[in-house]
Design a protein around this motif. Sequence first.
Motif, PDB file in Angstrom:
ATOM      1  N   GLN A   1       0.812  -1.216   0.000  1.00 37.42           N
ATOM      2  CA  GLN A   1       0.000   0.000   0.000  1.00 37.42           C
ATOM      3  C   GLN A   1       0.849   1.271   0.000  1.00 37.42           C
ATOM      4  O   GLN A   1       0.313   2.374  -0.127  1.00 37.42           O
ATOM      5  CB  GLN A   1      -0.920   0.008   1.229  1.00 37.42           C
ATOM      6  N   ASN A   2       2.172   1.098   0.168  1.00 35.79           N
ATOM      7  CA  ASN A   2       3.088   2.242   0.247  1.00 35.79           C
ATOM      8  C   ASN A   2       2.674   3.210   1.360  1.00 35.79           C
ATOM      9  O   ASN A   2       2.538   4.422   1.152  1.00 35.79           O
ATOM     10  CB  ASN A   2       3.172   2.975  -1.096  1.00 35.79           C
ATOM     11  N   THR A   3       2.465   2.643   2.538  1.00 31.73           N
ATOM     12  CA  THR A   3       2.094   3.444   3.699  1.00 31.73           C
ATOM     13  C   THR A   3       2.971   3.082   4.892  1.00 31.73           C
ATOM     14  O   THR A   3       3.584   2.010   4.942  1.00 31.73           O
ATOM     15  CB  THR A   3       0.620   3.239   4.092  1.00 31.73           C
ATOM     16  N   ILE A   4       3.007   3.997   5.848  1.00 37.72           N
ATOM     17  CA  ILE A   4       3.732   3.808   7.102  1.00 37.72           C
ATOM     18  C   ILE A   4       2.711   3.819   8.234  1.00 37.72           C
ATOM     19  O   ILE A   4       1.868   4.722   8.304  1.00 37.72           O
ATOM     20  CB  ILE A   4       4.763   4.929   7.324  1.00 37.72           C
ATOM     21  N   LEU A   5       2.778   2.847   9.111  1.00 35.49           N
ATOM     22  CA  LEU A   5       1.893   2.796  10.268  1.00 35.49           C
ATOM     23  C   LEU A   5       2.628   3.361  11.476  1.00 35.49           C
ATOM     24  O   LEU A   5       3.634   2.807  11.922  1.00 35.49           O
ATOM     25  CB  LEU A   5       1.451   1.361  10.552  1.00 35.49           C
ATOM     26  N   VAL A   6       2.129   4.476  11.982  1.00 33.98           N
ATOM     27  CA  VAL A   6       2.682   5.078  13.199  1.00 33.98           C
ATOM     28  C   VAL A   6       1.811   4.605  14.356  1.00 33.98           C
ATOM     29  O   VAL A   6       0.627   4.944  14.430  1.00 33.98           O
ATOM     30  CB  VAL A   6       2.681   6.615  13.115  1.00 33.98           C
ATOM     31  N   ILE A   7       2.392   3.822  15.247  1.00 37.39           N
ATOM     32  CA  ILE A   7       1.596   3.180  16.294  1.00 37.39           C
ATOM     33  C   ILE A   7       2.400   3.089  17.586  1.00 37.39           C
ATOM     34  O   ILE A   7       3.631   2.977  17.563  1.00 37.39           O
ATOM     35  CB  ILE A   7       1.150   1.770  15.832  1.00 37.39           C
ATOM     36  N   SER A   8       1.704   3.183  18.719  1.00 39.47           N
ATOM     37  CA  SER A   8       2.363   3.084  20.022  1.00 39.47           C
ATOM     38  C   SER A   8       2.936   1.691  20.229  1.00 39.47           C
ATOM     39  O   SER A   8       2.450   0.706  19.665  1.00 39.47           O
ATOM     40  CB  SER A   8       1.371   3.405  21.142  1.00 39.47           C
ATOM     41  N   LYS A   9       3.969   1.625  21.060  1.00 40.82           N
ATOM     42  CA  LYS A   9       4.592   0.350  21.394  1.00 40.82           C
ATOM     43  C   LYS A   9       4.577   0.171  22.914  1.00 40.82           C
ATOM     44  O   LYS A   9       4.152   1.069  23.650  1.00 40.82           O
ATOM     45  CB  LYS A   9       6.016   0.316  20.851  1.00 40.82           C
ATOM     46  N   GLU A  10       5.032  -0.969  23.352  1.00 38.89           N
ATOM     47  CA  GLU A  10       4.982  -1.272  24.780  1.00 38.89           C
ATOM     48  C   GLU A  10       5.804  -0.285  25.600  1.00 38.89           C
ATOM     49  O   GLU A  10       5.403   0.114  26.695  1.00 38.89           O
ATOM     50  CB  GLU A  10       5.488  -2.699  25.019  1.00 38.89           C
ATOM     51  N   ASN A  11       6.942   0.132  25.063  1.00 39.26           N
ATOM     52  CA  ASN A  11       7.834   1.027  25.805  1.00 39.26           C
ATOM     53  C   ASN A  11       7.812   2.464  25.300  1.00 39.26           C
ATOM     54  O   ASN A  11       8.639   3.284  25.693  1.00 39.26           O
ATOM     55  CB  ASN A  11       9.268   0.499  25.744  1.00 39.26           C
ATOM     56  N   TRP A  12       6.880   2.772  24.410  1.00 36.47           N
ATOM     57  CA  TRP A  12       6.802   4.127  23.854  1.00 36.47           C
ATOM     58  C   TRP A  12       5.394   4.377  23.330  1.00 36.47           C
ATOM     59  O   TRP A  12       4.772   3.490  22.749  1.00 36.47           O
ATOM     60  CB  TRP A  12       7.818   4.290  22.716  1.00 36.47           C
ATOM     61  N   LYS A  13       4.895   5.611  23.544  1.00 35.71           N
ATOM     62  CA  LYS A  13       3.556   5.972  23.095  1.00 35.71           C
ATOM     63  C   LYS A  13       3.631   7.159  22.141  1.00 35.71           C
ATOM     64  O   LYS A  13       4.464   8.049  22.307  1.00 35.71           O
ATOM     65  CB  LYS A  13       2.661   6.346  24.289  1.00 35.71           C
ATOM     66  N   THR A  14       2.757   7.162  21.145  1.00 37.81           N
ATOM     67  CA  THR A  14       2.671   8.318  20.262  1.00 37.81           C
ATOM     68  C   THR A  14       2.166   9.513  21.059  1.00 37.81           C
ATOM     69  O   THR A  14       1.583   9.357  22.131  1.00 37.81           O
ATOM     70  CB  THR A  14       1.717   8.058  19.083  1.00 37.81           C
ATOM     71  N   LYS A  15       2.365  10.700  20.535  1.00 35.37           N
ATOM     72  CA  LYS A  15       1.995  11.911  21.261  1.00 35.37           C
ATOM     73  C   LYS A  15       0.514  11.943  21.601  1.00 35.37           C
ATOM     74  O   LYS A  15       0.116  12.355  22.694  1.00 35.37           O
ATOM     75  CB  LYS A  15       2.368  13.148  20.438  1.00 35.37           C
TER      76      LYS A  15
END
Length: 304
Positions: free
Chosen positions: A160-174
């Motif tokens: 799809q030529n996309t990037i998924l920006v998603i929170s992780k266990e040790n880091w959260k998106t803003k």
Amino acid sequence: MFLDNYLAARKHELAAGTHTLHKTTANYLKAFFKADLRIDQITKQKARQFKTDLAGGLLSYVSKRPQELSQGTVDGHMRNARTMFNFAIADDMLPLNPFKHLCQTILVDKEWHYITADDYNKLVNASPASWQLLFALCRLAGLRRSEALHLAWNNIDWEQNTILVISKENWKTKTRRSRKVPMCPELQSILAAADPGNPVVAEVIIEGLSRNNLWRDFHKIRETAGINEYKKPFQVMRKSCAQDWADYNVPVNSLHIWMGHTKLETTMNYYLKASKLEYQRAAETNFFKKECANSVQKPIKDSS
């Protein structure tokens, strides 16, 4: 006591940076109102005086690095205070918020530094591989610096030529939300060249970059590239990406989603400005062409 309880309750709700800002606001509030003052004794007049003293530098001793606060920073602390006292209202500790009408909306200076293709290429050519990836993700995909540093290979969708920006266990998106961002052909080529070849690998894309000395290393790269210093370099890379998308007529509601803003107003007020392309289009447009054509006087026929 209320402020301490508020900070403890929201420690896992707010992003780490946001929680730190709220803690700083709480320290200013404690210094001004004193620890023994009950929150139901804080009037609108006292809240207004708090803002005056904060803006006037009378509370600068609270900070480890005392400095004059900009109007934007003062307004930010007032918004934090309003948020805190809204929680007190929700908990039936207060009937009204004394900070409600003290969070002015300031005029936004839209003359930020646009990162041109020439500037971007100079930075890339003066950078090691890890920095090239960081610049590409921020400038060509509009990612925040922390988002780019935590992006993993399994967040890339090559079909799809996309990037998924998603929170992780040790880091959260803003915003604590996930979003998809498009990859332009240039970014596709850059990431494909660095791709380890395992589509499910969860390792981060950017490796070997010292986060402790990020700003020091960036300024060394900038100086090597021969580019003048400008404010908030990674943020203006995001802004420049958003501006490019807007110039290609991407709808503002899509921009709002791709940039990961909670409010549409943030995209409109802080990220977009009238570009050179728009000025050029307007300068080349004859708005009265149709009217002028219709108003051309027809030649009078000779009746003789």
